[in-house]
Structure formats: C-alpha cells, structure tokens
Design an enzyme around this catalytic site. Structure first.
Site, mmCIF file in Angstrom:
data_model
loop_
_atom_site.group_PDB
_atom_site.id
_atom_site.type_symbol
_atom_site.label_atom_id
_atom_site.label_comp_id
_atom_site.label_asym_id
_atom_site.label_seq_id
_atom_site.Cartn_x
_atom_site.Cartn_y
_atom_site.Cartn_z
ATOM 1 N N HIS A 1 0.850 -1.184 0.000
ATOM 2 C CA HIS A 1 0.000 0.000 0.000
ATOM 3 C C HIS A 1 0.891 1.241 0.000
ATOM 4 O O HIS A 1 1.143 1.841 1.036
ATOM 5 C CB HIS A 1 -0.910 -0.005 1.234
ATOM 6 C CG HIS A 1 -1.963 1.056 1.227
ATOM 7 N ND1 HIS A 1 -3.203 0.889 1.791
ATOM 8 C CD2 HIS A 1 -1.969 2.308 0.724
ATOM 9 C CE1 HIS A 1 -3.922 1.981 1.645
ATOM 10 N NE2 HIS A 1 -3.178 2.870 0.994
ATOM 11 N N HIS B 1 6.533 4.257 3.906
ATOM 12 C CA HIS B 1 6.878 2.844 4.086
ATOM 13 C C HIS B 1 7.194 2.243 2.712
ATOM 14 O O HIS B 1 8.320 2.326 2.248
ATOM 15 C CB HIS B 1 5.804 2.069 4.858
ATOM 16 C CG HIS B 1 4.400 2.517 4.628
ATOM 17 N ND1 HIS B 1 3.780 2.441 3.390
ATOM 18 C CD2 HIS B 1 3.475 3.037 5.483
ATOM 19 C CE1 HIS B 1 2.548 2.894 3.501
ATOM 20 N NE2 HIS B 1 2.320 3.260 4.748
ATOM 21 N N GLU C 1 -2.662 -1.714 -3.114
ATOM 22 C CA GLU C 1 -3.729 -0.889 -2.542
ATOM 23 C C GLU C 1 -3.349 0.583 -2.609
ATOM 24 O O GLU C 1 -2.161 0.925 -2.588
ATOM 25 C CB GLU C 1 -3.949 -1.251 -1.067
ATOM 26 C CG GLU C 1 -4.337 -2.680 -0.801
ATOM 27 C CD GLU C 1 -4.525 -2.955 0.672
ATOM 28 O OE1 GLU C 1 -5.162 -3.979 0.997
ATOM 29 O OE2 GLU C 1 -4.049 -2.152 1.513
ATOM 30 N N HIS D 1 -7.793 -5.517 7.719
ATOM 31 C CA HIS D 1 -7.526 -4.464 8.694
ATOM 32 C C HIS D 1 -7.785 -4.967 10.117
ATOM 33 O O HIS D 1 -8.916 -5.218 10.510
ATOM 34 C CB HIS D 1 -8.338 -3.193 8.442
ATOM 35 C CG HIS D 1 -7.618 -1.945 8.916
ATOM 36 N ND1 HIS D 1 -7.502 -1.597 10.241
ATOM 37 C CD2 HIS D 1 -6.940 -0.993 8.238
ATOM 38 C CE1 HIS D 1 -6.805 -0.475 10.361
ATOM 39 N NE2 HIS D 1 -6.447 -0.091 9.145
#
Length: 237
Positions: free
Chosen positions: A43, A50, A70, A190
C-alpha cells in the site's frame, strides 16, 4: 480455502527507519510466498513513508502468487498500477496524512469517479476491489461501479471481538451474503489477527482473500515468520 495475502508495508517501515536496505522488502515477499502465503499486498502512499513506488516495480518480477496493490487512485498511483499490471488493485480512500486506512468508500457519492477509474483498470486486465465499510447500501453502490470485488474494512469487528462481542460479526455476514448475491467477490482486511481470523473466516460466506500485515509482522517477532504463516493458513482452511 480463503487466500492469505501478506501486507509487507511494516517491513518497509522498519527498513526506512534506519535507511539502507535492511530488511529487504523483496526478499521478505519471496520468503512469505515460499512459506505458503498466496499473495503479497503493498500500500504505497504519496509520501512513501513505508512502501516506495520503486518497491512496487521491484516486486513485480518476484511475486508469482497474487500481487495486490492498494491505494488512493490519485494520478501517480493510477499510472503506476497501469504500468505494473498487478493481479489486483484495491482502491482505498486514504487522505494524504492518514496514519493507516480508517474508512471505506462512499460508493454512492463517489460512483462516477470509481466507475471511470475501475473501467480503466479493467480495460488493462487488472482485477479491481473497493475498500468498504460493512453497510448494505455501500455493497449495492459498489455493484454499480463495476468492481470485481469489495474488501470489507474489519477494524470495527476486530475491536469488538477483542472485547468479547462476537455479535459484531453480523454486519459483515449480511454484507458478504448480499455481495455474493450481487456477484461481487469478497475480500477483507484491517486488524485481522491470529486471535480473530478463524472466527471471522468461519462466519463470512464466500470469503476469497484476507490481507494481513501489522498483526502478522508483530506476531512474527515472537513466533517467527514461517510459523505464523502456517498458523494463518491452518485457521483459514
């Protein structure tokens, strides 16, 4: 069997905290696949705090399972996905400063935008998924966008399950049942973890894929990555 896709964002966070290339995200992706994971998820965010955009390109030749990217479909993200052509793109309505994903799409309000973006991805042979809250109206709205799948945002379930409230699964069950009827594939992610994944999987009809990152990496610090992958696979059977 529900597929396990490992989100490797936290590995990139650790790498970035010291600079250099340790741990190496490409090697980690190769390892989790070797240990049995059926997909790799990343993501990337605009600030690249990151996963970096270059990581997305570097991972492409090494992910031989399902490659899921994502993100919020801003122009830079869309261009990258169209170049890489992953197995799946998951659209997430992140704000630029979001610490982590914290809400699903309003598929009704954003219908026209989502239709346009999804059509472009599907023209290029990329399976599409939309991150959504467990709301029946949003499932109906998702169907109108032309998406292939929805990804149920599971933070609320995970929080309530941790408090002992197993009834928190019910909205997710209802949304999965409706999605199945509408011909939409069902993914989820999640805050899913070793503690709650089996209960979630057993109650969600037609669950195709879960994407797990933060919990899996945290659990691996104590139990080891290979062990944790095997534990998830067992719970998802």
């Amino acid at each position: 069997m529900t597929k396990l896709s490992v989100n490797i964002n936290k590995i990139a966070t650790l790498r970035n905290s010291r600079g250099g290339d340790l741990p190496n995200v490409v090697q980690f992706a190769k390892d989790v696949q070797r240990f049995g994971a059926e997909g790799v998820t990343i993501h990337p965010r605009p600030d690249e705090r990151h996963i970096r955009y270059q990581d997305a390109y570097d991972l492409k030749p090494e992910v031989y399972t399902e490659y899921n990217i994502e993100g919020n479909p801003i122009p830079k993200f869309v261009d990258m996905v169209l170049e890489i052509k992953p197995t799946q793109v998951t659209l997430v309505p992140d704000s630029v400063d979001a610490l982590t994903s914290n809400a699903g799409w309003d598929t009704i309000k954003n219908k026209d935008f989502l239709v346009e973006v999804i059509q472009e991805f599907k023209r290029n042979g990329i399976r599409t998924s939309i991150f959504v809250d467990p709301d029946l109206k949003q499932m109906e709205g998702a169907k109108e966008t032309g998406t292939d799948r929805i990804e149920l945002y599971t933070e609320a379930f995970a929080h309530q399950y941790g408090l002992g409230n197993k009834e928190a699964i019910q909205p997710y069950v209802a949304c999965a049942e409706l999605s199945n009827k509408l011909g939409l594939g069902v993914n989820a992610g999640h805050d899913l973890s070793l503690d709650n994944i089996h209960y979630f999987k057993e109650n969600i009809p037609g669950l195709l894929e879960v994407s797990i990152g933060h919990a899996l990496v945290s659990e691996s610090l104590y139990l080891g990555v290979e062990n944790v992958i095997q534990m998830y696979l067992q719970r998802l059977k």
